[in-house]
Design an enzyme around this catalytic site. Sequence first.
Site, PDB file in Angstrom:
ATOM      1  N   GLY A   1      10.969 -32.152  -9.165  1.00 43.45           N
ATOM      2  CA  GLY A   1      10.428 -31.726 -10.441  1.00 43.45           C
ATOM      3  C   GLY A   1      11.595 -31.367 -11.348  1.00 43.45           C
ATOM      4  O   GLY A   1      12.722 -31.805 -11.142  1.00 43.45           O
ATOM      5  N   ARG A   2      11.338 -30.540 -12.331  1.00 41.04           N
ATOM      6  CA  ARG A   2      12.435 -30.105 -13.211  1.00 41.04           C
ATOM      7  C   ARG A   2      13.118 -28.846 -12.712  1.00 41.04           C
ATOM      8  O   ARG A   2      14.174 -28.469 -13.212  1.00 41.04           O
ATOM      9  CB  ARG A   2      11.932 -29.910 -14.643  1.00 41.04           C
TER      10      ARG A   2
ATOM     11  N   GLU B   1      16.936 -28.805 -11.874  1.00 41.68           N
ATOM     12  CA  GLU B   1      17.802 -28.897 -13.053  1.00 41.68           C
ATOM     13  C   GLU B   1      18.331 -27.526 -13.467  1.00 41.68           C
ATOM     14  O   GLU B   1      19.483 -27.394 -13.870  1.00 41.68           O
ATOM     15  CB  GLU B   1      16.977 -29.538 -14.172  1.00 41.68           C
TER      16      GLU B   1
ATOM     17  N   CYS C   1      13.182 -36.245  -4.344  1.00 43.01           N
ATOM     18  CA  CYS C   1      13.168 -36.526  -5.771  1.00 43.01           C
ATOM     19  C   CYS C   1      14.387 -35.929  -6.495  1.00 43.01           C
ATOM     20  O   CYS C   1      15.517 -36.267  -6.188  1.00 43.01           O
ATOM     21  CB  CYS C   1      11.853 -36.035  -6.367  1.00 43.01           C
ATOM     22  N   HIS C   2      14.165 -35.011  -7.424  1.00 44.10           N
ATOM     23  CA  HIS C   2      15.245 -34.422  -8.217  1.00 44.10           C
ATOM     24  C   HIS C   2      16.019 -33.328  -7.481  1.00 44.10           C
ATOM     25  O   HIS C   2      16.929 -32.728  -8.052  1.00 44.10           O
ATOM     26  CB  HIS C   2      14.687 -33.863  -9.533  1.00 44.10           C
TER      27      HIS C   2
ATOM     28  N   TYR D   1      15.232 -39.540  -6.476  1.00 43.38           N
ATOM     29  CA  TYR D   1      14.649 -40.249  -7.601  1.00 43.38           C
ATOM     30  C   TYR D   1      15.762 -41.023  -8.296  1.00 43.38           C
ATOM     31  O   TYR D   1      16.883 -40.516  -8.451  1.00 43.38           O
ATOM     32  CB  TYR D   1      13.968 -39.250  -8.558  1.00 43.38           C
TER      33      TYR D   1
END
Length: 184
Positions: free
Chosen positions: A86-87, A90, A116-117, A137
């Site tokens: 997800g975000r 980050e 993923c992220h 990802y």
Amino acid sequence: MGKKVLILAGDAVEALEIFYPYYRCLEAGYDVTIAAPTAKKLQTVLHDFVDGVDTYIERPAYGLEAHTSFADIDPTHFDGLIIPGGRAPEYIRLNEHVPPLVSHFFETNKPIAAVCHAAQIFATIPEALKGRELTAYIACKPEVQVAGATYIEANLHTDGNLVSGHAWPDLPGLMRAFIQKLED
């Protein structure tokens, strides 16, 4: 005594990528702790693909309680680590406690599941990835390479203690491999 698993998260964590591993670990009888910047109810998000849009879209999803803060975690008390995407990666990678927490699992060769992220977090500890292989990802490929690792174009990949997955559809295989490592 059951295994203890740590999940690192924050607001905008992808809902499937945290709920699936969380409940799968509980089902296996593990003691699971969700850590975030602060102990609070996290806002998860749903990432999906829509015809005509070049990248994924994001919608609000369910809330989920973080049990504790990163600052209050002693990684020596845990047998494995899960990092959903997800975000959240980050911005949680900027938290001063996250790089040392993640580094501990690499240094002690404890199982790590990253989807993923999650690979964005590894950019803060490139020494851990030098010469390693993982998937993530596709948008995270540059960060994987900058960290000194080889990006593998596959849905799932295992390299030593690191089990990695491309995205949420790959969670069944990711969790199967992670649990196998925890039980070895």
